[in-house]
Design an enzyme around this catalytic site. Structure first.
Site, PDB file in Angstrom:
ATOM      1  CG  ASN A  63      -6.450  -0.579   1.496  1.00  0.00           C
ATOM      2  OD1 ASN A  63      -5.788  -0.169   0.546  1.00  0.00           O
ATOM      3  ND2 ASN A  63      -5.906  -1.022   2.615  1.00  0.00           N
ATOM      4  CG  HIS A  78      -2.979   3.643   2.234  1.00  0.00           C
ATOM      5  ND1 HIS A  78      -3.447   3.225   1.011  1.00  0.00           N
ATOM      6  CD2 HIS A  78      -3.084   2.566   3.066  1.00  0.00           C
ATOM      7  CE1 HIS A  78      -3.813   1.969   1.096  1.00  0.00           C
ATOM      8  NE2 HIS A  78      -3.607   1.541   2.329  1.00  0.00           N
ATOM      9  CB  CYS A  90      -0.958   0.005   1.185  1.00  0.00           C
ATOM     10  SG  CYS A  90      -2.063  -1.406   1.199  1.00  0.00           S
TER      11      CYS A  90
HETATM   12  O1  UT7 Z   1      -3.121  -0.763   4.078  1.00  0.00           O
HETATM   13  C1  UT7 Z   1      -3.219  -1.267   5.371  1.00  0.00           C
HETATM   14  C2  UT7 Z   1      -4.303  -2.313   5.334  1.00  0.00           C
HETATM   15  N1  UT7 Z   1      -4.955  -2.643   6.545  1.00  0.00           N
HETATM   16  C3  UT7 Z   1      -5.525  -1.782   7.400  1.00  0.00           C
HETATM   17  O2  UT7 Z   1      -5.464  -0.594   7.326  1.00  0.00           O
HETATM   18  C4  UT7 Z   1      -6.334  -2.410   8.510  1.00  0.00           C
HETATM   19  C5  UT7 Z   1      -6.131  -1.735   9.828  1.00  0.00           C
HETATM   20  N2  UT7 Z   1      -7.043  -2.301  10.794  1.00  0.00           N
HETATM   21  C6  UT7 Z   1      -8.359  -1.995  10.808  1.00  0.00           C
HETATM   22  O3  UT7 Z   1      -8.799  -1.198  10.000  1.00  0.00           O
HETATM   23  C7  UT7 Z   1      -9.229  -2.641  11.848  1.00  0.00           C
HETATM   24  O4  UT7 Z   1      -8.438  -3.384  12.737  1.00  0.00           O
HETATM   25  C8  UT7 Z   1     -10.323  -3.532  11.206  1.00  0.00           C
HETATM   26  C9  UT7 Z   1     -11.329  -2.682  10.485  1.00  0.00           C
HETATM   27  C10 UT7 Z   1      -9.708  -4.553  10.265  1.00  0.00           C
HETATM   28  C11 UT7 Z   1     -11.045  -4.326  12.299  1.00  0.00           C
HETATM   29  O5  UT7 Z   1     -11.585  -3.436  13.245  1.00  0.00           O
HETATM   30  P1  UT7 Z   1     -11.419  -3.730  14.792  1.00  0.00           P
HETATM   31  O6  UT7 Z   1     -12.107  -2.669  15.494  1.00  0.00           O
HETATM   32  O7  UT7 Z   1      -9.940  -3.922  15.039  1.00  0.00           O
HETATM   33  O8  UT7 Z   1     -12.218  -5.082  14.948  1.00  0.00           O
HETATM   34  P2  UT7 Z   1     -11.727  -6.493  15.502  1.00  0.00           P
HETATM   35  O9  UT7 Z   1     -10.791  -7.149  14.553  1.00  0.00           O
HETATM   36  O10 UT7 Z   1     -11.279  -6.323  16.928  1.00  0.00           O
HETATM   37  O11 UT7 Z   1     -13.081  -7.283  15.513  1.00  0.00           O
HETATM   38  C12 UT7 Z   1     -14.147  -6.937  16.384  1.00  0.00           C
HETATM   39  C13 UT7 Z   1     -15.293  -7.890  16.145  1.00  0.00           C
HETATM   40  C14 UT7 Z   1     -14.881  -9.347  16.193  1.00  0.00           C
HETATM   41  O12 UT7 Z   1     -15.917 -10.076  16.818  1.00  0.00           O
HETATM   42  P3  UT7 Z   1     -15.771 -10.555  18.343  1.00  0.00           P
HETATM   43  O13 UT7 Z   1     -14.539 -11.393  18.391  1.00  0.00           O
HETATM   44  O14 UT7 Z   1     -15.648  -9.281  19.135  1.00  0.00           O
HETATM   45  O15 UT7 Z   1     -17.034 -11.312  18.554  1.00  0.00           O
HETATM   46  C15 UT7 Z   1     -14.835  -9.738  14.744  1.00  0.00           C
HETATM   47  O16 UT7 Z   1     -15.066 -11.107  14.541  1.00  0.00           O
HETATM   48  O17 UT7 Z   1     -15.845  -7.665  14.851  1.00  0.00           O
HETATM   49  C16 UT7 Z   1     -15.927  -8.914  14.151  1.00  0.00           C
HETATM   50  N3  UT7 Z   1     -15.763  -8.673  12.727  1.00  0.00           N
HETATM   51  C17 UT7 Z   1     -16.806  -8.397  11.903  1.00  0.00           C
HETATM   52  N4  UT7 Z   1     -18.117  -8.266  12.118  1.00  0.00           N
HETATM   53  C18 UT7 Z   1     -18.904  -7.967  11.063  1.00  0.00           C
HETATM   54  C19 UT7 Z   1     -14.630  -8.658  11.985  1.00  0.00           C
HETATM   55  N5  UT7 Z   1     -14.883  -8.391  10.719  1.00  0.00           N
HETATM   56  C20 UT7 Z   1     -16.225  -8.213  10.629  1.00  0.00           C
HETATM   57  C21 UT7 Z   1     -17.104  -7.906   9.569  1.00  0.00           C
HETATM   58  N6  UT7 Z   1     -18.407  -7.781   9.816  1.00  0.00           N
HETATM   59  N7  UT7 Z   1     -16.650  -7.701   8.309  1.00  0.00           N
END
Ligand code: UT7
Length: 319
Positions: free
Chosen positions: A276, A246, A113
């Site tokens: 993204n 980005h 990225c």
């Molecule tokens: O170029 C760089 C590329 N990557 C990035 O920039 C990603 C950077 N990270 C992020 O943007 C965030 O960490 C995410 C958007 C990927 C995730 O957000 P988060 O607030 O860190 O969520 P999490 O991974 O802690 O997940 C929270 C909950 C989980 O459920 P439980 O375990 O609390 O029951 C996940 O299973 O959200 C759940 N979850 C979803 N729910 C609905 C994860 N993905 C999804 C989804 N829809 N798509």
């Protein structure tokens, strides 16, 4: 001449738009979760027969048209991509042939990225030094093909697209400075481990990510390298007209703007509509802001990237 400057921008997005609502019908996710955690509402996805070089070609043609240059003028092509058409030749060489360009150098840059930031920084040095005169710098991706579309933690985040700029030598900036960084010790937090050997894919062909680790690192390093670019040029953030970061996640973008004390009105965002798009995200956002007249001559613009590697960097320029 000591500088290079961007003289034209272009971009291209595949026709097909996949909304959060469509994803809801395919996997266990929902629009409210995706919007609140990322700001993403929709993303474009390339058609089966469309390759990275096809997207790159459309964006490049638009950038060349905006710059008023022809294929005879281009003597350097750098394509930033993680989703090259094939193992080799480079997508830049494939693009060169598709554009009908026969002269100059062509190569790819792989910094995920941050790819466009790395590519533009490299082209800037090659053009400002006089080694090349007119460069086409492209960020293009079909990132959708690296995704496990059953993995809701990753597939909702990304999209396909391409953005391009043409740069030329200039007596005046142009690009003031570039600041590139990498730390391979973080390779494991965002990666596709698969590779090709003995006719087979070895390892996982799909993107793996520790979302929270990437999030934390991105907020820290984008803040740091923005300050680094400003300090290098003896500037403060109130002299910035535009931040074009980005486009991964609206919360990362807002956190970076907050650290710079920059109002969101001065931040270009396309993440809601594009998701993204990896190396394509910065030139796609730049092209949008140039074409709708937000970015004006004489303004100070900061471009920023962060991605797999981990890699990150910023470029400060006068439009
Ligand atoms: O170029 C760089 C590329 N990557 C990035 O920039 C990603 C950077 N990270 C992020 O943007 C965030 O960490 C995410 C958007 C990927 C995730 O957000 P988060 O607030 O860190 O969520 P999490 O991974 O802690 O997940 C929270 C909950 C989980 O459920 P439980 O375990 O609390 O029951 C996940 O299973 O959200 C759940 N979850 C979803 N729910 C609905 C994860 N993905 C999804 C989804 N829809 N798509």
């Amino acid at each position: 001449m000591r500088y290079s400057r961007i003289v034209g921008t272009g971009s291209y997005l595949p026709e097909r738009i996949v909304t959060n609502t469509e994803l809801e019908s395919r996997i266990d996710t929902n629009d409210a979760w995706i919007v609140s955690r990322t700001g993403i509402e929709a993303r474009h996805v390339a058609a089966e027969q469309e390759s990275t070089s096809d997207l790159a070609q459309r964006a490049a043609e638009r950038a060349m048209e905006a710059a008023g240059v022809t294929t005879d003028d281009i003597d350097l092509i750098i394509v930033a991509t993680t989703t090259s058409d094939m193992v080799f030749p480079s997508t830049a060489c494939i693009l060169q042939a598709k554009l009908g360009i026969k002269q100059g150098a062509a190569f790819d840059v792989q910094a995920v990225c941050t790819g466009f930031i790395y590519a533009l920084a490299t082209a800037d040095k090659m053009v400002a030094s006089g080694m090349h005169k007119c460069a086409l710098v492209v960020g293009a991706e079909v990132f959708s093909r690296l995704l496990d579309w059953n993995d809701r933690r990753t597939c909702v985040l990304f999209g396909d697209g391409a953005g391009a700029v043409v740069i030329k030598q200039s007596d005046e900036p142009g690009i003031y400075s570039s600041h590139l960084h990498a730390d391979g010790n973080y390779a494991h937090i965002l990666r596709v481990t698969g590779g090709i050997a003995e006719g087979k894919v070895r390892g996982n062909p799909y993107l793996e990510m520790d979302g929270q680790a990437v999030f934390k690192l991105a907020v820290r390093v984008l803040g740091e390298c923005a300050q680094e670019a400003l300090a290098h040029n003896g500037m403060s953030s109130d002299q910035l007209d535009w931040l074009i970061p980005h486009q991964a996640n609206m919360r990362i973008i807002k956190a970076t703007a907050d650290r710079l004390k920059l109002p969101m009105e001065q931040v270009v965002t396309t993440v809601a509509r594009h998701g993204n798009t990896s190396a394509a995200s910065v030139p796609l956002a730049l092209d949008a802001a140039v074409r709708d007249g937000r970015v004006q001559p004489g303004q100070n613009v900061m471009l920023q990237g962060v991605g797999g590697g981990m890699t990150w960097g910023s470029i400060l320029l006068r439009w």
